[in-house]
Design a protein around this motif. Structure first.
Motif, mmCIF file in Angstrom:
data_model
loop_
_atom_site.group_PDB
_atom_site.id
_atom_site.type_symbol
_atom_site.label_atom_id
_atom_site.label_comp_id
_atom_site.label_asym_id
_atom_site.label_seq_id
_atom_site.Cartn_x
_atom_site.Cartn_y
_atom_site.Cartn_z
ATOM 1 N N ASN A 115 20.368 2.525 43.288
ATOM 2 C CA ASN A 115 20.506 2.949 41.899
ATOM 3 C C ASN A 115 21.911 3.503 41.651
ATOM 4 O O ASN A 115 22.528 3.236 40.611
ATOM 5 C CB ASN A 115 19.462 4.017 41.581
ATOM 6 N N PHE B 162 18.465 10.418 39.069
ATOM 7 C CA PHE B 162 17.528 9.384 39.530
ATOM 8 C C PHE B 162 16.144 9.978 39.740
ATOM 9 O O PHE B 162 15.955 10.911 40.514
ATOM 10 C CB PHE B 162 18.028 8.766 40.830
ATOM 11 N N LEU C 112 12.345 -0.201 45.400
ATOM 12 C CA LEU C 112 11.959 0.963 44.606
ATOM 13 C C LEU C 112 10.473 1.255 44.764
ATOM 14 O O LEU C 112 10.066 2.408 44.988
ATOM 15 C CB LEU C 112 12.300 0.708 43.138
ATOM 16 N N CYS D 3 22.128 -5.759 42.556
ATOM 17 C CA CYS D 3 22.468 -4.668 41.644
ATOM 18 C C CYS D 3 23.446 -5.100 40.563
ATOM 19 O O CYS D 3 24.085 -4.252 39.925
ATOM 20 C CB CYS D 3 23.074 -3.501 42.432
ATOM 21 N N SER E 257 16.395 2.997 47.794
ATOM 22 C CA SER E 257 16.400 2.649 46.371
ATOM 23 C C SER E 257 17.229 3.654 45.568
ATOM 24 O O SER E 257 17.851 3.283 44.568
ATOM 25 C CB SER E 257 14.973 2.578 45.823
ATOM 26 N N HIS E 258 17.255 4.894 45.987
ATOM 27 C CA HIS E 258 18.101 5.900 45.345
ATOM 28 C C HIS E 258 19.572 5.505 45.491
ATOM 29 O O HIS E 258 20.345 5.572 44.535
ATOM 30 C CB HIS E 258 17.839 7.264 46.005
ATOM 31 N N ALA F 3 11.975 5.450 37.185
ATOM 32 C CA ALA F 3 12.639 4.161 37.366
ATOM 33 C C ALA F 3 11.620 3.050 37.592
ATOM 34 O O ALA F 3 11.762 1.934 37.071
ATOM 35 C CB ALA F 3 13.612 4.241 38.539
#
Length: 455
Positions: A104, A285, A373, A165, A100-101, A290
């Motif tokens: 992002n 992040f 996430l 995304c 998920s990082h 988030a």
């Protein structure tokens, strides 16, 4: 020797503030208005003023550029070798602790990646001048020479769509600074020619973060091709880095005032350091923050849609969702009540089972990216975990599927209706604009333009 100094005029003195995101949107259409282009000129002047006191590591003399490029590449190579040695010894991923990082990051840099190469668009007008050939070839290669499988914008659009995304339009204004600069340079080349080639010189140097990003994306099962492509085409031997250095030296030498021209080249180079850089995007992040932002978005549409059977800290779900500012407290109440079990397999968490998998009661409420996430937040992933890489998974798929040529799902679009030799490049330039080149017509025009220039 013919000077080209008269092909640009001095930038305007006024520096009217312009929103980066608004300018980005205005200039990323196929044919921006005259007002938008003029806003771009004012925006550039303001950004140049912001950047004028930033450090500049370019050599003082254009003749030293090629040696400078070679030294930079050697340094990046040594630092990347050290990174690989660290990873081999068990160090965690340096950039992306979780999938998920990484997602992002892909989303956060989208405004820049989706106008890739646009700063060079204005150089097409000089297609008959040999000194501009390296710059124009670089732009055409950013466009994949008209092949959608190699067009950088098309590639990035595909990457965004593959990982849910492509909802990047609501990012902060700072995320749009680099894209706005690139677009403005592309439409104001006549006024800002030295700054254009200086910016290009900086952007086309191979950075360490590109190598590490590609390595870690692959490790997390995400296609790194967009990033590895830039590693190869930006190389200092035959690629964009070398072309950029040659263009600076050759064009500066043709000026009536080479020293003054080169000073402005250095100003353009500094523009690369404005806005959100890779390091700040990655470091910024915070998975919990988030996740809370996602819950706040859900609260706006999900309140009053839940039953009153379950209560957390004495409040119903609807009551928790009634105030989006309570999303963080609600998340931790779910954990305290045992509905989320941090550090465990997400399947052990009741809340996860509500949103994920066939038959889940809240199926579809959370997108795949949002589920990732939450998954990573629950598991407390720390950057050490390794699964099947993207390339390994691709080899497995290839062994199961019929052999196809090229990258899956991409092919040349449409047939060219005129031979390249009979096409005047000047008539094609509009179709090669940053907002058009990845369309069917733009891809065809790019192939024709490229064929003439290379032929």
């Amino acid at each position: 020797m013919v000077s080209i100094a008269t092909s640009f005029i001095a930038p305007p003195n006024e520096a009217t503030p312009v929103s980066s995101a608004a300018l980005y949107r205005a200039l990323s259409v196929p044919k921006p208005s005259r007002m938008a282009r003029e806003d771009g000129a004012r925006y550039l002047q303001a950004q140049l003023m912001r950047a004028q006191d930033l450090p500049c590591d370019m050599p003082a003399c254009p003749d030293d550029l090629q040696a400078w490029v070679t030294t930079r590449v050697a340094d990046v190579g040594e630092r990347y070798a050290a990174y690989l040695a660290e990873r081999k010894d068990g160090a965690p991923r340096r950039y992306f602790a979780t999938r998920s990082h990484a997602l992002n990051f892909i989303r956060a840099v989208a405004p820049t990646k989706l106008v890739d190469g646009s700063w060079l668009y204005g150089t097409l007008a000089y297609w008959e001048r040999p000194a501009f050939r390296p710059l124009i070839l670089t732009y055409l290669e950013e466009l994949g020479d008209g092949d959608p499988a190699m067009n950088h914008v098309t590639l990035y659009q595909k990457l965004l769509a593959a990982h849910d995304c492509d909802d990047w339009q609501d990012l902060s204004d700072e995320h749009f600074v680099q894209g706005a600069i690139q677009l403005a340079l592309g439409y104001q080349t006549e006024r800002f020619l030295p700054e254009v080639i200086g910016y290009n010189l900086g952007y086309e140097q191979l950075p360490l973060h590109l190598l590490i990003s590609a390595y870690e994306l692959n490790e997390l099962g995400i296609d790194p091709y967009y990033f590895t492509l830039h590693v190869t085409i930006d190389n200092a031997a035959t690629g964009h880095a070398r072309k950029a250095a040659h263009a600076v030296a050759d064009i500066a030498a043709q000026q009536d005032d080479p020293a003054g021209f080169y000073r402005r080249v250095r100003d353009g180079y500094r523009l690369n350091d404005l806005g959100m850089d890779t390091a700040s995007v990655i470091a910024g992040f915070d998975p919990e923050r988030a996740l809370i932002a996602v819950l706040q978005e859900k609260a706006a549409v999900g309140r009053n849609m839940h039953s009153d059977y379950c209560r957390f800290a004495g409040k119903t779900v609807n009551e928790w969702l009634d105030n989006p500012e309570d999303a963080g407290r609600f998340l931790h109440e779910l954990e305290r009540a045992g509905w989320i079990k941090r550090g465990s397999d997400p399947q052990e968490s009741r809340f996860w089972r509500l949103i994920s998998g066939a038959g889940a009661e809240m199926f579809g409420v959370f997108s795949p990216r949002e589920q990732q996430l939450l998954y990573d937040w629950i598991t407390r992933a720390d950057g050490h975990g390794r699964g099947m890489t993207f390339r390994a998974a691709a080899r497995v798929r290839a062994a199961r599927e019929p052999v196809t040529r090229g990258r899956a799902g991409m092919h040349l679009v449409g047939a060219d209706t005129a031979t390249a030799a009979s096409t005047n490049p000047a008539t094609l330039i509009d179709a090669l604009s940053p907002g058009s080149h990845h369309s069917v017509q733009g891809l065809q025009a790019t192939r024709k333009f490229s064929a003439v220039l290379r032929g």
